[in-house]
Write an enzyme that holds these catalytic residues in place. Structure first.
Site, PDB file in Angstrom:
ATOM      1  N   ILE A   1      68.226 -70.950 -33.537  1.00  0.00           N
ATOM      2  CA  ILE A   1      68.054 -72.370 -33.840  1.00  0.00           C
ATOM      3  C   ILE A   1      69.227 -73.161 -33.277  1.00  0.00           C
ATOM      4  CG2 ILE A   1      69.122 -72.064 -36.125  1.00  0.00           C
ATOM      5  CD1 ILE A   1      67.193 -74.243 -37.182  1.00  0.00           C
ATOM      6  N   CYS A   2      68.927 -74.353 -32.812  1.00  0.00           N
ATOM      7  CA  CYS A   2      69.942 -75.305 -32.355  1.00  0.00           C
ATOM      8  C   CYS A   2      70.822 -74.685 -31.258  1.00  0.00           C
ATOM      9  CB  CYS A   2      70.753 -75.783 -33.555  1.00  0.00           C
ATOM     10  SG  CYS A   2      71.838 -77.194 -33.229  1.00  0.00           S
ATOM     11  N   GLY A   3      72.125 -74.646 -31.448  1.00  0.00           N
ATOM     12  CA  GLY A   3      73.039 -74.170 -30.421  1.00  0.00           C
ATOM     13  C   GLY A   3      72.824 -72.737 -29.996  1.00  0.00           C
TER      14      GLY A   3
ATOM     15  N   THR B   1      70.059 -71.456 -29.252  1.00  0.00           N
ATOM     16  CA  THR B   1      69.097 -71.446 -28.142  1.00  0.00           C
ATOM     17  C   THR B   1      69.825 -71.610 -26.810  1.00  0.00           C
ATOM     18  OG1 THR B   1      68.677 -73.839 -28.277  1.00  0.00           O
ATOM     19  CG2 THR B   1      67.271 -72.384 -29.613  1.00  0.00           C
TER      20      THR B   1
END
Length: 211
Positions: free
Chosen positions: A107-109, A111
């Protein structure tokens, strides 16, 4: 036994993990025949980690302790420190797990870290909006596979934006098949809307209510 390995790194976004880890660790809404689940935090060392919310956590185990197999699950939260080279070891482990069919959630960073390793070049995924991955990953080649949704599941890879933690949690739980389908839908409806009718519907789906 399914082991959920939660990678923790300094500045990790603790709220992004909160709902999925709470449900998997507590098992409070599990169906009767759900598989046993164990949640373990993983670090590159046993040094304490400070979350973005200021919580201090000592990892349960090290990256080398991860059991590599189809029944393992790896969750990667967002953080401001993913660009540090030392996190390459967990991304290598993620690559191996994905190749074996084990579930990996990012999730988020996180990725960005997967994209930097080329793991998002050839399969559906999402992140913090179209163009976000290109900002941080010059060699990113997965544009045609980008899905502009808060969270998306492509078989054993589940990715999400910073605003998609609830849907991400739902898709991870669905992948693990530990909730009845109606329980999962009522759970998601309740936490996404806050409407009381979904809470009561959720309670009615639980095994303890079935007589």
């Amino acid at each position: 036994m399914t082991t959920i390995y939660v990678y923790i790194l300094d500045t990790f976004a603790d709220w992004e993990l909160g709902q999925v880890t709470a449900e998997l660790n507590s098992g409070r809404f599990f169906k009767k025949d759900a598989q046993s689940v164990s949640v373990k935090t993983v670090g590159g060392s046993k040094e304490p980690i400070k979350s973005m919310g200021g919580m201090t956590i000592v990892p349960d185990c090290l990256i080398d302790d991860i059991i590599v197999g189809e029944d393992s699950v790896l969750l990667l939260p967002g953080a401001d420190t993913w660009s540090e080279p030392k996190h390459g070891a967990i991304i290598e482990k993620a690559s191996v797990l994905l190749s074996l069919g084990a579930a990996v959630g990012a999730i988020c960073g996180a990725t960005v870290a997967l994209a930097n390793a080329g793991l998002l070049d050839n399969r559906p995924h999402t992140s913090n909006g179209p163009g976000f991955l290109e900002m941080f990953v010059p060699n990113y080649k997965g544009q045609e596979f980008y899905v502009d949704q808060p969270s998306t599941a492509d078989d054993n890879l589940i990715t999400a934006s910073s605003t998609g933690s609830l849907l991400w949690a739902k898709q991870i739980i669905q992948q693990l098949d530990v909730f009845q389908p109606d329980t999962l839908e009522a759970w998601y409806d309740y936490f996404s809307t806050g409407k009381s009718e979904h809470f009561y519907a959720l309670m009615q789906t639980l095994p303890s209510q079935e007589q």
